[in-house]
Design a protein around this motif. Structure first.
Motif, PDB file in Angstrom:
ATOM      1  N   PRO A   1      16.964 -12.758  32.641  1.00 26.86           N
ATOM      2  CA  PRO A   1      16.118 -13.711  31.935  1.00 26.86           C
ATOM      3  C   PRO A   1      14.740 -13.725  32.607  1.00 26.86           C
ATOM      4  O   PRO A   1      14.629 -13.955  33.802  1.00 26.86           O
ATOM      5  CB  PRO A   1      16.851 -15.042  32.097  1.00 26.86           C
ATOM      6  CG  PRO A   1      17.721 -14.861  33.293  1.00 26.86           C
ATOM      7  CD  PRO A   1      17.986 -13.393  33.439  1.00 26.86           C
TER       8      PRO A   1
ATOM      9  N   ARG B   1       9.011 -13.529  23.281  1.00 27.58           N
ATOM     10  CA  ARG B   1       8.689 -14.774  23.980  1.00 27.58           C
ATOM     11  C   ARG B   1       7.244 -15.199  23.715  1.00 27.58           C
ATOM     12  O   ARG B   1       6.946 -16.375  23.591  1.00 27.58           O
ATOM     13  CB  ARG B   1       8.937 -14.599  25.483  1.00 27.58           C
ATOM     14  CG  ARG B   1       8.613 -15.792  26.343  1.00 27.58           C
ATOM     15  CD  ARG B   1       9.320 -17.098  25.984  1.00 27.58           C
ATOM     16  NE  ARG B   1      10.749 -16.988  25.931  1.00 27.58           N
ATOM     17  CZ  ARG B   1      11.499 -17.520  24.948  1.00 27.58           C
ATOM     18  NH1 ARG B   1      10.956 -18.189  23.964  1.00 27.58           N
ATOM     19  NH2 ARG B   1      12.802 -17.375  24.947  1.00 27.58           N
TER      20      ARG B   1
ATOM     21  N   ASP C   1      14.263 -18.643  29.052  1.00 30.71           N
ATOM     22  CA  ASP C   1      15.290 -17.646  28.771  1.00 30.71           C
ATOM     23  C   ASP C   1      16.598 -17.892  29.516  1.00 30.71           C
ATOM     24  O   ASP C   1      17.499 -17.065  29.439  1.00 30.71           O
ATOM     25  CB  ASP C   1      14.774 -16.234  29.120  1.00 30.71           C
ATOM     26  CG  ASP C   1      13.613 -15.816  28.250  1.00 30.71           C
ATOM     27  OD1 ASP C   1      13.494 -16.326  27.117  1.00 30.71           O
ATOM     28  OD2 ASP C   1      12.818 -14.982  28.707  1.00 30.71           O
ATOM     29  N   ARG C   2      16.710 -18.973  30.225  1.00 30.47           N
ATOM     30  CA  ARG C   2      17.941 -19.214  30.973  1.00 30.47           C
ATOM     31  C   ARG C   2      18.258 -20.705  31.011  1.00 30.47           C
ATOM     32  O   ARG C   2      17.396 -21.544  30.767  1.00 30.47           O
ATOM     33  CB  ARG C   2      17.809 -18.680  32.393  1.00 30.47           C
ATOM     34  CG  ARG C   2      16.741 -19.377  33.205  1.00 30.47           C
ATOM     35  CD  ARG C   2      16.615 -18.732  34.586  1.00 30.47           C
ATOM     36  NE  ARG C   2      15.702 -19.467  35.394  1.00 30.47           N
ATOM     37  CZ  ARG C   2      14.387 -19.387  35.331  1.00 30.47           C
ATOM     38  NH1 ARG C   2      13.815 -18.582  34.488  1.00 30.47           N
ATOM     39  NH2 ARG C   2      13.618 -20.110  36.110  1.00 30.47           N
TER      40      ARG C   2
ATOM     41  N   HIS D   1      15.333  -7.999  25.634  1.00 32.41           N
ATOM     42  CA  HIS D   1      13.897  -8.217  25.512  1.00 32.41           C
ATOM     43  C   HIS D   1      13.235  -7.094  24.733  1.00 32.41           C
ATOM     44  O   HIS D   1      13.778  -5.991  24.620  1.00 32.41           O
ATOM     45  CB  HIS D   1      13.257  -8.311  26.906  1.00 32.41           C
ATOM     46  CG  HIS D   1      13.809  -9.427  27.727  1.00 32.41           C
ATOM     47  ND1 HIS D   1      13.411 -10.735  27.580  1.00 32.41           N
ATOM     48  CD2 HIS D   1      14.759  -9.436  28.690  1.00 32.41           C
ATOM     49  CE1 HIS D   1      14.080 -11.496  28.428  1.00 32.41           C
ATOM     50  NE2 HIS D   1      14.906 -10.724  29.114  1.00 32.41           N
TER      51      HIS D   1
ATOM     52  N   CYS E   1      19.403 -17.362  22.718  1.00 29.29           N
ATOM     53  CA  CYS E   1      20.228 -16.719  23.736  1.00 29.29           C
ATOM     54  C   CYS E   1      20.829 -15.429  23.212  1.00 29.29           C
ATOM     55  O   CYS E   1      21.176 -15.328  22.045  1.00 29.29           O
ATOM     56  CB  CYS E   1      21.352 -17.655  24.170  1.00 29.29           C
ATOM     57  SG  CYS E   1      20.747 -19.173  24.885  1.00 29.29           S
TER      58      CYS E   1
ATOM     59  N   SER F   1      21.890 -17.203  28.306  1.00 31.00           N
ATOM     60  CA  SER F   1      20.549 -16.749  28.654  1.00 31.00           C
ATOM     61  C   SER F   1      20.091 -15.678  27.670  1.00 31.00           C
ATOM     62  O   SER F   1      20.874 -15.167  26.878  1.00 31.00           O
ATOM     63  CB  SER F   1      20.501 -16.216  30.088  1.00 31.00           C
ATOM     64  OG  SER F   1      21.432 -15.176  30.267  1.00 31.00           O
ATOM     65  N   LYS F   2      18.815 -15.381  27.723  1.00 31.75           N
ATOM     66  CA  LYS F   2      18.240 -14.316  26.906  1.00 31.75           C
ATOM     67  C   LYS F   2      17.965 -13.150  27.839  1.00 31.75           C
ATOM     68  O   LYS F   2      17.059 -13.199  28.652  1.00 31.75           O
ATOM     69  CB  LYS F   2      16.947 -14.786  26.237  1.00 31.75           C
ATOM     70  CG  LYS F   2      16.316 -13.739  25.323  1.00 31.75           C
ATOM     71  CD  LYS F   2      15.147 -14.380  24.582  1.00 31.75           C
ATOM     72  CE  LYS F   2      14.080 -13.418  24.205  1.00 31.75           C
ATOM     73  NZ  LYS F   2      13.535 -12.574  25.201  1.00 31.75           N
ATOM     74  N   THR F   3      18.784 -12.108  27.721  1.00 33.40           N
ATOM     75  CA  THR F   3      18.643 -10.946  28.601  1.00 33.40           C
ATOM     76  C   THR F   3      18.149  -9.720  27.850  1.00 33.40           C
ATOM     77  O   THR F   3      17.812  -8.723  28.453  1.00 33.40           O
ATOM     78  CB  THR F   3      19.982 -10.612  29.291  1.00 33.40           C
ATOM     79  OG1 THR F   3      20.959 -10.302  28.290  1.00 33.40           O
ATOM     80  CG2 THR F   3      20.454 -11.771  30.152  1.00 33.40           C
TER      81      THR F   3
END
Length: 149
Positions: free
Chosen positions: A51, A84, A56-57, A108, A93, A104-106
């Protein structure tokens, strides 16, 4: 890495899948190695397993030194997380850790700050998290027959 032409403009697509451990360091090193191939027409997508921003987390996750250094490298290379940037307040997420009970958003999509005006719309469409049962169920709903995971 894929290099081609889109609407008479050269474009490079780089897909990254970072390992679960040491992901920020791995991505930073990979960016250093690919520096000569990255320009205003490069789009880097993938599961960075990191993240990048507080948005993002979940609040229980800490931002560590490696993530800070990765963000500094992205800034030095004039790269931004396009999603973002276009959605600064959206908490979307792409990963659920059942062990830590955190979202989380991992995943990208990175690109040059100068290319931001080329994007009219960007969204996260998949709601499948890293749960093999959920993934298997989703694939079976879509008609996939062989879902041995």
């Amino acid at each position: 890495m894929i290099k081609g032409t889109l609407h008479q403009e050269d474009i490079t697509l780089i897909n990254i899948y970072a390992p679960n451990t040491g992901a920020p360091k791995f991505v930073k090193q990979l960016l250093i190695e690919l520096k000569e191939d990255i320009n205003n027409n490069t789009i880097i997508v993938g599961d960075l397993n990191t993240p990048l921003t507080p948005m993002d987390r979940t609040s229980r996750q800490n931002i560590n030194k490696e993530i800070i250094e990765l963000n500094e490298k992205l800034d030095q290379m004039d790269l931004i997380d396009i999603y973002r940037t276009l959605h600064p307040k959206t908490a979307e997420c792409t990963f659920f850790s059942s062990v830590h009970r955190t979202f989380s958003k991992t995943n990208h999509m990175l690109g040059s700050k100068g290319s931001l005006n080329k994007f009219k719309k960007i969204e996260i469409t998949s709601r499948i998290f890293s749960d093999n049962n959920e993934t298997r169920n989703h694939l079976q709903e879509k008609g996939w027959k062989n879902t041995n995971m």
